[in-house]
Motif scaffolding. Structure first.
Motif, PDB file in Angstrom:
ATOM      1  N   ASN A 280      78.534 -42.681 129.031  1.00 61.00           N
ATOM      2  CA  ASN A 280      78.837 -44.105 128.915  1.00 61.00           C
ATOM      3  C   ASN A 280      79.257 -44.752 130.228  1.00 61.00           C
ATOM      4  N   ARG A 281      79.327 -43.969 131.295  1.00 61.97           N
ATOM      5  CA  ARG A 281      79.553 -44.554 132.622  1.00 61.97           C
ATOM      6  C   ARG A 281      78.278 -45.194 133.141  1.00 61.97           C
TER       7      ARG A 281
ATOM      8  N   ALA B 279      82.360 -46.672 129.805  1.00 57.89           N
ATOM      9  CA  ALA B 279      83.522 -45.829 130.106  1.00 57.89           C
ATOM     10  C   ALA B 279      83.622 -45.627 131.596  1.00 57.89           C
TER      11      ALA B 279
END
Length: 295
Positions: free
Chosen positions: A150-151, A233
């Protein structure tokens, strides 16, 4: 050696290597044992042996004892031995033994990409590792599970596709629809997390560029909607994916039949796998090999 036995062997090797990574928590390792147990033939039955005996007395636990038990676990890759290794490892971590105590590191975020320029794109270590190894199945798996990180935003995923096509000319196959690769839904109102999960499964059957690009688009919409498991994230210290457990707890028994197929179909959205990808290294490589084993 078949591709399956090769991937099982590699998953075992990477798991044992992850035991020495101080950034990986005991909870994350126990979660991974659960995943190992869910895929047939990865774990072996426990074989008691006087030469490979498990010593439950903590005063005898040392780095030397741990390393010997790792050798034994390689010869008998069983749930019992892995859980014992994690328990010994946690004891040595809590005691502050060199090579086991967690080391505080600064986690660098994945740099955001300019949508107008992807020339400065840097592939993740996972992608570089498996491209270097040259096995098409694990390369595709490593690219597919980039969705779990999610980065990464949509621009980085588009850049990953471009980079991958330059590295592996046959990475994608022609688009097709069949029993386990249904069509793409153009109506974005139908794009849900369940739809995304199903399309990931279809991508495994038909690894086409069209499907991959469609998944990037669906993922981005779910992120914008704030859907659970899709929120952006950062790369701060990954947290354990489950509550603290003692290493003596036993993982669930592997599922069988259609239950196992259903669980495997959506395994790539597994929180334990997401946490492993944030850490990277051997624990992330375990994820690639496990997912590659699920057909």
């Amino acid at each position: 050696m078949t591709a399956i036995t090769s991937n099982i062997s590699s998953a075992r090797d990477e798991f044992l290597a992850a035991l020495k990574d101080t950034q990986v928590s005991s909870g994350q390792l126990l979660d991974m044992v659960l995943e190992l147990a869910r895929i047939s033939d990865v774990l072996e039955p426990f074989l008691p042996n006087e030469h490979y005996a498990i010593n439950g007395r903590q005063p005898y636990w040392s780095s030397d004892y741990f390393n010997k038990q790792k050798v034994f676990a390689r010869q008998n890759f069983s749930k019992e031995r892995l859980e014992h290794l994690i328990e010994v490892r946690e004891f040595l971590r809590q005691r502050g033994d060199k090579g086991f105590a967690p080391i505080m590191r600064s986690h660098q975020s994945v740099a955001p990409q300019n949508p107008q320029s992807q020339s400065d794109y840097q592939p993740t270590n996972n992608l570089k590792k498996f491209v270097a190894q040259g096995d098409l199945l694990t390369i595709r798996t490593a690219l597919r599970i980039e969705f779990n990180d999610n980065r990464l935003d949509d621009h980085q995923l588009y850049a990953a596709v471009k980079w991958m096509k330059e590295q592996v000319t046959d990475i994608f196959e022609s688009y097709s629809e069949k029993a386990f690769a249904r069509g793409i839904e153009s109506d974005s109102s139908q794009w849900t997390s369940e739809y995304f999960g199903n399309q990931v499964v279809y991508l495994k059957t038909n690894f086409s560029e069209e499907r991959f690009l469609h998944l990037i688009e669906v993922r981005q919409l779910l992120r914008e909607r704030g859907e659970e498991n899709f929120a952006p994230a950062d790369s701060t210290e990954p947290k354990a994916t489950s509550r603290a457990r003692s290493a003596s707890q036993s993982p669930q028994r592997p599922r069988s039949g259609s239950q196992q197929s259903t669980a495997s179909a959506h395994s790539e959205l597994n929180p334990a796998f997401k946490a492993a990808l944030l850490i990277g290294g051997a624990i992330a490589a375990v994820v690639v090999f496990l997912i590659a084993l699920v057909r």
